[in-house]
Scaffold this active site. Structure first.
Site, PDB file in Angstrom:
ATOM      1  N   GLY A  46      48.333  38.094  70.324  1.00  0.00           N
ATOM      2  CA  GLY A  46      47.872  37.826  68.971  1.00  0.00           C
ATOM      3  C   GLY A  46      48.090  36.364  68.620  1.00  0.00           C
ATOM      4  CB  CYS A  47      46.376  34.160  66.195  1.00  0.00           C
ATOM      5  SG  CYS A  47      46.274  35.283  64.791  1.00  0.00           S
ATOM      6  CE1 TYR A  48      49.807  34.148  60.856  1.00  0.00           C
ATOM      7  CE2 TYR A  48      48.926  36.369  60.995  1.00  0.00           C
ATOM      8  CZ  TYR A  48      49.056  35.179  60.311  1.00  0.00           C
ATOM      9  OH  TYR A  48      48.435  35.014  59.095  1.00  0.00           O
TER      10      TYR A  48
END
Lengths: 347, 347, 347, 347
Positions: free
Chosen positions: C151-153
């Site tokens: 995921g990006c986070y």
């Protein structure tokens, strides 16, 4: 090919954009950079996003002779007035110059001095300067030693107007150019007008009818049409970083439907790598050209008599650094698109 | 005075803006609200910024008769087509209506149906509807039972054009309105075109020459000039929330200098509380009118023959809710500025 | 090398970003695309900025078997829950899959179902899925058939945390990740929360402590540290299109000065092409990584006991499509940076 | 009541915001303004949005004695260091001062000089200065001659922290304040860091752990808790004009569920006109307080041990000018909300 490129005025947005493009250009062997500010600093301290990509010390202007001696081509990303004498220095050493300031755009020294309010720094060079808008004046660029890279607004306006003017389709006394520009067009020097809280959530016009790009648009519109063209030009400042959208209005000499007008544009720009004519129902958006050397055009004939053309460019690419590299490619006999391909950033 | 105000369509931006203005209005005793969405919810759950200010349940449309019976005036912030039958219901109960949709703006049912592509919901009311642009059509508003509140673009365009047209200064066949609008003008319903990543860092034209506000601008421009006016209208979407800047171009019939043109505007709008003519050297910015019912105008005569007028409004205030309250003030014999004073938010 | 790449879910921002990167990738021979929306349309009608760059019809999901049969690698840019069965289809045909959804990120099916509230679509594949964060888990990626792209986070958080956790420098019970994200992270489907007027000129937290990326961050933080790590994660929505800035806080086990902490980071990431540690005095900005696969890290030890690490990535590149291509390069034995070089867009 | 208010430093954003608020304040009879810049100009030429609202000449600093003699209260919106001697001049004439700079916020001259790196301009006044955060220190404000208006970040942080600290609910050694601020907080003087193209589409941290508001937050946190509090403060710059969102983290001494924590906040701020505790499921947004003197708070206890509080204010209102007027109301025995009511601008 192994070209050596010098960039003078590297610490502004146009200078930095030249670095960004040239450091990926397959025919560029090396880049050296100079500036009036940040002299002696590493380029990647001024622009940390360049770290690991381009590792250069920023030279001061006193190293100009060295830069000119070393380079094959020198790009000048300097303010108007500053540019002309620097160009002379480089040309003297037999190197080619692409000037991104206004100094060599207007062929007439009086017109220049009237609008820019400074004495011209190298009037003797004007006769050899070539206006570097390749899609409209390609033939003369290849042989040029000195190319005057067009202004951002004029690029967007002239690409929109050219088919109408070349074909004599419109009344030359009613041409209106209403442009909307991002803030990077004003450069990297802080000012109240470009201070974030003043620009953000704001729309404003400025220099209505008196902006310095007016004579440049009018003059080359005249060249395209073979006669005088009265252009009224209004720039607006829009809270985006990059992008110019110009909406151009002209009165058609005879009725024409949308499809016919679009066909004229498609034919005019057939084969051009950097000009796209939007299909019916589409209107260009600056986001479609972000980070690219493209110009997207949309057209309608309104109620058959009002030609309206919308053009979208990235002011720092097709409106400045990208077009300069396109000119460089032409000057060195490279394929025109070299180093300028690929889609832009979206969204 | 103790007026009771109903707002139908409260959950859109215009409805909410009516609440914001009316809850500070010294002559409003109470507000009740209805909507097609969020029925039964507390208004301050939909709009938490209203918590502690306005404490109302959102009624469904089935309570319209109750609302009409209770209210002195009902504001309709509904989509076009939905508005007209609701207006009829309220008028039937002898209450005044201010409609912020398009349904009663065009006096001709055919023109409406041609542009809006729906049958008109209450054509019998058109003859009594009054176009609520007070600075230009004030006299008829006081006596009206049904006011059609102007569109946001037409408000900005007509205030800019009125002095030129009333004085017969311009060629009526060359009027161009190039407008730049914030995104709140498109309403509160999500759509791809208003999705943040699509709007942000983007400039685009839309509905070029075919936007529904075109006939409204043309019609009232005609009324002002006493003859047919050909208006070409191009709206643009700009990444701001609020604000419309319209740049209006018209060909002057005879040469005039800037100062003379400005004087005509100053005289035309002398005594108007909500129209400001910018002084020489200033060009209006939407930030100057943010959150206010003002229109700021800037003018130049270009090269003596090209009238250019720039107008700035807040599309949700002078372009919608504020003007509606200005109309209400007129209809109830209140000072026109009641509840609409004070400077806007800056920066 | 002539790889054939399929992209499923091409009409979202991540799918489009894959096209943008892969169409310039020197080892990609051809791209084919599929989606659940816009089926049968030309890709360049959905994304006009791709016109002239990629000319493909968008296939429907029923052509998945053809796509899998044709491709060497298939990227899945689909919503969680939708992804897993599609991955199975492709793997069945012996082709490699890079999944950009959440379906294969968490190794434990119960954890997945608890946080994502849907049954897992292909639990039997979990044991073979490899978490594709190359800088931290490179070795296992080359041999993988199925890579779960982070995921990006979590990408931004784990790159910031890894040196602290690997070296056991911090108290594992006090890790806080405060992230600020651009709106493109929410995808291309319009919603009220991403409606321009709601996002613009606004800052907000959401999913405080309950965002679905929480278990992903915690789990891999645990893997890095060799024990359980309590991560509290707060995402915020910021009015930019691209970019995540994560500010990570952890309590240091023993005092350390800034320079020592920075040296640990520099050593940890020495030789990494995509991770840059900011020099003393610099703090990373998302603008420094715009459009690139980079992560910029800044560190301080605060008052000797509070480790604070700031990481900046482009959520669509290092946080999604770029990292996926980095994984593809590893899976096919290509130099890891292939197709991912060059500076980003500035300003 | 007919108060006469002087504003010194009127040409910055805080000075202008004071004008905006005071010119609608029902107990203000007249406003006079002074500044170090734009001396002799009309206020409405510097701020055209004030035209027709406030018609004043901007006095130079040499008229300070006249201003002090005339006024009942003088607001100082000056840079730190400049403020203190001006305050002395006004106090000498027996008039009350509300200082919006940092000069009188820290009670200890050494602490001030350590963080602000200038000698204190009026150390003898420190003992009489009162910290003007009414919700937390109301009682001492009414009697004060000199109020130190809190910093914008400290206001947002202390309102978020107060209930935790007053009730002794959290470990005082682990307090983290992660703030996100709009650009107007940096003032109206142009700088590269606030230049639109540099801020727009960018997220960045700055002054991590060393920002000058750190000792102010720590000191008053200590006062609230009755002991030393270690606050780590990280400010971030966000591309909005107005608004601060602070996310505050502290370790709870004992487990507590969300509802209990929220109840503590509701009780703590019961009766406060300007503090709103968000209901369950809501997280505050800066858009909810735009243009208002409100602070919106959201709370969660995380996994029972991690208190997380999100606070939203408008940095120019509750973070500066609005709070100053709230203090003025208290000092003059007016209802605290006078001139500060009504909902803010949305969207």
């Amino acid at each position: 090919m192994g070209l050596k490129a010098g960039i003078v005025g590297v610490t502004g947005y146009v200078g930095e954009e030249l670095v960004r493009i040239l450091c990926r250009h397959p025919e560029i062997e090396e880049i050296r950079v100079a500036s009036r500010d940040f002299v002696g600093e590493a380029l990647d301290r001024v622009f940390p996003h360049l770290r690991g990509h381009v590792d250069r010390e920023i030279w001061g202007m006193e190293k100009l002779p060295d830069l000119a001696a070393w380079a094959d081509v020198v790009f000048l990303a300097l303010p108007h007035g500053v540019s002309a004498p620097v160009a002379r220095e480089v040309l003297k050493r037999g190197k080619r110059v692409i000037d991104l300031a206004a100094d060599f755009r207007l062929p007439d020294v009086k017109l220049y001095e009237e609008w820019y309010r400074v004495p011209h720094g190298a009037p003797e060079l004007l006769k050899d300067a070539v206006y570097g808008l390749p899609e409209l004046f390609r033939s003369s660029i290849s042989a040029a030693q000195l190319v005057a890279n067009p202004g951002c607004y004029p690029t967007s306006a002239l690409l929109a107007l050219a088919p109408l003017l070349k074909h004599g389709l419109v009344d030359r006394s009613t041409v209106i150019v209403d442009s909307k520009s991002g803030v990077s067009g004003a450069g990297r020097s802080p000012s109240l007008g470009c201070h974030f809280p003043e620009c953000n959530e704001n729309i404003r016009a400025y220099g209505v009818g008196v902006h310095r790009h007016t004579p440049e648009i009018s003059y080359y519109a005249g060249v395209l049409s073979g006669g005088q063209v009265d252009v009224f030009f209004t720039p607006h400042l829009i809270p985006v970083t990059r992008g110019i959208l110009s909406t151009v209005y002209a009165r058609m000499e005879r009725p024409m439907d949308d499809a016919s007008l679009r066909r004229i544009y498609e034919e005019f720009y057939a084969g051009e790598a950097f000009v796209q004519v939007a299909v019916a129902g589409e209107w260009p958006e600056t986001k479609w050209v972000l980070g690219t050397n493209r110009c997207f055009l949309g057209v309608t004939s309104g109620a058959e008599r009002q030609a309206v053309v919308v053009s979208a460019i990235d002011n720092l690419v097709k409106g400045a650094a990208g077009q300069a590299v396109q000119n460089m490619n032409l000057m060195f006999g490279l394929p025109e698109v070299t180093g300028l391909t690929g889609p832009g950033l979206y969204p």
